[in-house]
Design a protein around this motif. Structure first.
Motif, PDB file in Angstrom:
ATOM      1  N   LEU A 129       0.805  -1.210   0.000  1.00  0.00           N
ATOM      2  CA  LEU A 129       0.000   0.000   0.000  1.00  0.00           C
ATOM      3  C   LEU A 129       0.844   1.267   0.000  1.00  0.00           C
ATOM      4  N   ALA A 130       2.163   1.117   0.270  1.00  0.00           N
ATOM      5  CA  ALA A 130       3.027   2.294   0.315  1.00  0.00           C
ATOM      6  C   ALA A 130       3.077   2.938  -1.062  1.00  0.00           C
ATOM      7  N   GLY A 131       2.938   4.260  -1.092  1.00  0.00           N
ATOM      8  CA  GLY A 131       2.917   4.980  -2.350  1.00  0.00           C
ATOM      9  C   GLY A 131       4.162   5.819  -2.540  1.00  0.00           C
ATOM     10  N   ASN A 132       4.377   6.238  -3.773  1.00  0.00           N
ATOM     11  CA  ASN A 132       5.473   7.130  -4.132  1.00  0.00           C
ATOM     12  C   ASN A 132       4.850   8.496  -4.406  1.00  0.00           C
ATOM     13  N   VAL A 133       5.038   9.427  -3.482  1.00  0.00           N
ATOM     14  CA  VAL A 133       4.301  10.696  -3.482  1.00  0.00           C
ATOM     15  C   VAL A 133       5.219  11.843  -3.875  1.00  0.00           C
ATOM     16  N   LEU A 134       4.794  12.630  -4.851  1.00  0.00           N
ATOM     17  CA  LEU A 134       5.502  13.848  -5.229  1.00  0.00           C
ATOM     18  C   LEU A 134       4.764  15.029  -4.615  1.00  0.00           C
ATOM     19  N   VAL A 135       5.458  15.805  -3.796  1.00  0.00           N
ATOM     20  CA  VAL A 135       4.853  16.955  -3.110  1.00  0.00           C
ATOM     21  C   VAL A 135       5.403  18.238  -3.729  1.00  0.00           C
ATOM     22  N   VAL A 136       4.501  19.109  -4.168  1.00  0.00           N
ATOM     23  CA  VAL A 136       4.888  20.412  -4.723  1.00  0.00           C
ATOM     24  C   VAL A 136       4.241  21.483  -3.843  1.00  0.00           C
ATOM     25  N   PRO A 137       4.971  21.973  -2.838  1.00  0.00           N
ATOM     26  CA  PRO A 137       4.367  22.859  -1.848  1.00  0.00           C
ATOM     27  C   PRO A 137       4.565  24.339  -2.162  1.00  0.00           C
ATOM     28  N   LEU A 138       4.009  25.187  -1.311  1.00  0.00           N
ATOM     29  CA  LEU A 138       4.287  26.619  -1.284  1.00  0.00           C
ATOM     30  C   LEU A 138       5.033  26.885   0.014  1.00  0.00           C
ATOM     31  N   ASP A 139       6.006  27.767  -0.053  1.00  0.00           N
ATOM     32  CA  ASP A 139       6.836  28.034   1.121  1.00  0.00           C
ATOM     33  C   ASP A 139       6.081  28.868   2.161  1.00  0.00           C
ATOM     34  N   GLY A 140       6.753  29.179   3.250  1.00  0.00           N
ATOM     35  CA  GLY A 140       6.161  29.990   4.311  1.00  0.00           C
ATOM     36  C   GLY A 140       5.207  29.204   5.188  1.00  0.00           C
ATOM     37  N   SER A 141       4.160  29.858   5.652  1.00  0.00           N
ATOM     38  CA  SER A 141       3.212  29.218   6.572  1.00  0.00           C
ATOM     39  C   SER A 141       2.488  28.051   5.914  1.00  0.00           C
ATOM     40  N   HIS A 142       2.341  28.083   4.587  1.00  0.00           N
ATOM     41  CA  HIS A 142       1.680  26.967   3.891  1.00  0.00           C
ATOM     42  C   HIS A 142       2.504  25.683   4.038  1.00  0.00           C
ATOM     43  N   TRP A 143       3.837  25.820   4.035  1.00  0.00           N
ATOM     44  CA  TRP A 143       4.683  24.638   4.204  1.00  0.00           C
ATOM     45  C   TRP A 143       4.559  24.078   5.619  1.00  0.00           C
ATOM     46  N   VAL A 144       4.328  24.933   6.606  1.00  0.00           N
ATOM     47  CA  VAL A 144       4.135  24.457   7.980  1.00  0.00           C
ATOM     48  C   VAL A 144       2.998  23.442   8.013  1.00  0.00           C
ATOM     49  N   ASN A 145       1.936  23.702   7.251  1.00  0.00           N
ATOM     50  CA  ASN A 145       0.820  22.761   7.136  1.00  0.00           C
ATOM     51  C   ASN A 145       1.216  21.511   6.362  1.00  0.00           C
ATOM     52  N   MET A 146       1.826  21.720   5.199  1.00  0.00           N
ATOM     53  CA  MET A 146       2.165  20.596   4.328  1.00  0.00           C
ATOM     54  C   MET A 146       3.154  19.654   4.999  1.00  0.00           C
ATOM     55  N   LYS A 147       4.066  20.211   5.776  1.00  0.00           N
ATOM     56  CA  LYS A 147       5.093  19.394   6.428  1.00  0.00           C
ATOM     57  C   LYS A 147       4.467  18.356   7.365  1.00  0.00           C
ATOM     58  N   ILE A 148       3.376  18.723   8.028  1.00  0.00           N
ATOM     59  CA  ILE A 148       2.694  17.793   8.935  1.00  0.00           C
ATOM     60  C   ILE A 148       2.181  16.583   8.153  1.00  0.00           C
TER      61      ILE A 148
END
Length: 525
Positions: free
Chosen positions: A24-43
């Protein structure tokens, strides 16, 4: 033999337990936005890693919060700048605050549109360089990702997913076009307020008029300032699509709000609400902070933080706030950088960083003085701490308005306050029990759900990985032209039929009248 058989059985049992997780493990590509948005994405990234998924994160050379080295992900560092670095954001915030102090709404609007246009032009250039880099694109293709997880404020992740035909998941409230709901869900302007207008779902005629005008003005501004930045890119790589249709193709929208915070509105089956997913029970404070908090006695503690982007205020504003704090019996923990205010009292502790969630969850915390960022508001709701709001930029006014509407927050204008008005405001929130009662009610509603928001979000990400997309949850309305979506063609067809029936009836009546008149005339003759 029995001992050897037992060992083999243990091996098979272990494999049976481990293999499902591996499969079930997936290979995930994350394309984030920096700043406070990354604080969310990092979780979310860290949680995906803890569940055995392989995560790669795209970052640029001027990334601010997104580090190149991490135990939770593999960084794909692009040798180019996004334009969204620390220096740019700091300079923009300072200019925006200066404009707000002078009270010019038009200058504020112009600056926001200038920021949008400049950023999107830089992002369009960045995306074109990435797509023209054949080696990079081949490496992304060869990685065989199962899914793209992105923040659609920048369309880079959206375009990568479309180019490689990969399932697409948004970590979202805002897109490069507008607030997320307005891109995919029916949004009747009679009771769905436009974010930023400080309107509720109970609008008078005048408010509905303002809401409708603001909506179309916003659409016009995006059409003139944002969409043209990507016209060349769209014609080159996605000639059959529009920018908005690329957004609407997303399989899943993980929305960082819930209806404890948001006003009720229509939604869609592929919108998953995970408001407060970053919240968690408070951990013990570092000893020096715990000692300071305990020294407050029965009066308790006030926590003040203005988020990740704004660590300090104009000097004269800081002086007024510090002077007001000095008159309070409570202890104050204030996240503040730069020169300490001269009027700072002995009851106030300045810190460069604070464990905000743990402080808000402490039994002695009485009030949260905050700018109104989504993360801080959600943490205050989770822990039931009332807010004294000092909104500054972006969606902060709107976030705090929702809390004020529910009686859990008092808002002050940070550029007109003095020590007396600030002191009066904070004492009102502390001593008027309705603020805490209302916030604790919201906290109870927020916590009363079958599973934690983060677990809910991860389940749906894994759902998309397992099923290689979620097209069955996605409305195909984005493929329809506007006149079909709004049934203008059907209405015109029905009006045409009605017109034909009326004309036929009129012709019949005229003919009947003509025949009657002829018969009467014959009788007279």
């Amino acid at each position: 033999m029995a001992k050897g058989k037992n060992k083999m059985d243990l091996v098979w049992i272990t494999l049976l337990l481990v293999c499902p997780a591996i499969m079930l493990a997936g290979n995930v590509l994350v394309v984030p936005l920096d700043g406070s948005h990354w604080v969310n994405m990092k979780i979310i990234v860290e949680e995906l890693h803890s569940r055995g998924h392989s995560v790669s994160v795209v970052r640029t050379s001027d990334s601010w919060y997104i580090k190149e080295s991490s135990p939770f992900y593999t960084a794909i560092t692009l040798d180019m700048e996004s334009g969204f670095g620390e220096e740019f954001i700091t300079a923009f915030i300072a200019k925006l605050l200066e404009i707000q102090r002078n009270g010019s709404s038009w200058a504020h609007f112009q600056l926001q549109m200038e920021l949008n246009s400049n950023l999107h032009k830089k992002w369009a250039t960045l995306i074109e360089h990435i797509f023209d880099n054949k080696h990079l694109m081949e490496s992304l293709r060869d990685a065989k990702y199962d899914i793209v997880l992105t923040d659609p404020v920048t369309p880079l992740g959206v375009m990568i997913a479309r180019h490689f035909d990969l399932p697409l998941v948004f970590n979202v409230r805002w897109t490069c076009h507008d607030e997320g709901h307005f891109a995919i869900a029916p949004s009747p302007l009679s009771y769905v307020p436009l974010p930023g207008m400080m309107l509720s779902d109970k609008m008078s005629f005048q408010e509905r008029f303002i809401n409708v005008c603001a909506y179309y003005a916003t659409q016009l501004s995006f059409a003139n300032f944002v969409t043209p930045c990507y016209d060349g890119l769209m014609q080159k790589y996605f000639p059959q699509d529009s920018l908005i249709s690329l957004l609407q193709r997303a399989d899943l929208w993980l929305m960082r709000i819930d209806f404890v915070f948001e006003f009720p509105r229509p939604t869609m089956p592929n919108v998953i609400y995970m408001g407060g997913f970053q919240c968690k029970p408070a951990k013990p404070l570092p000893q020096h902070l715990e000692d300071f908090v305990q020294s407050s006695g029965e009066h308790g503690v006030i926590v003040m933080s203005l988020g990740t982007l704004i660590a300090s205020l104009p000097h004269e504003v800081s002086e007024e706030i510090a002077a007001a704090f000095a008159k309070l019996p409570q202890k104050v923990i204030w996240r503040h950088t730069g020169e300490p205010p001269v009027s700072l009292g002995n009851n106030t502790l300045l810190v460069d960083w604070m464990p905000q969630n743990d402080l808000l969850g402490h039994a002695k915390t009485k009030v949260f003085v905050a700018h109104g960022g989504t993360n801080g508001v959600q943490e205050a709701i989770y822990h039931g701490v009332p807010i004294l709001g000092l909104p500054l930029v972006f969606d902060q006014h709107d976030n705090l308005f929702k809390m004020e509407f529910r009686g859990a927050c008092k808002i002050l204008n940070i550029f007109t306050i003095n020590r007396d008005s600030f002191l009066q405001g904070i004492e009102e929130v502390i001593h008027e029990p309705s603020y805490r009662m209302n916030m604790q009610r919201l906290s109870s509603l927020h916590r009363d759900q079958p599973m934690k928001p983060l677990d809910h979000a991860i389940f749906w990400i894994e759902y998309v990985i397992r099923n290689k997309g979620a097209a069955h949850l996605r409305s195909e309305s984005y493929t329809m032209p506007w006149y079909s979506y709004h049934s203008v063609d059907v209405i015109l067809f029905l009006l045409g039929i009605l017109l034909i029936m009326i004309l036929t009836f009129v012709a019949f009546v005229k003919r009947l009248c003509f025949c009657v008149c002829r018969r009467i005339k014959r009788k007279r003759d």
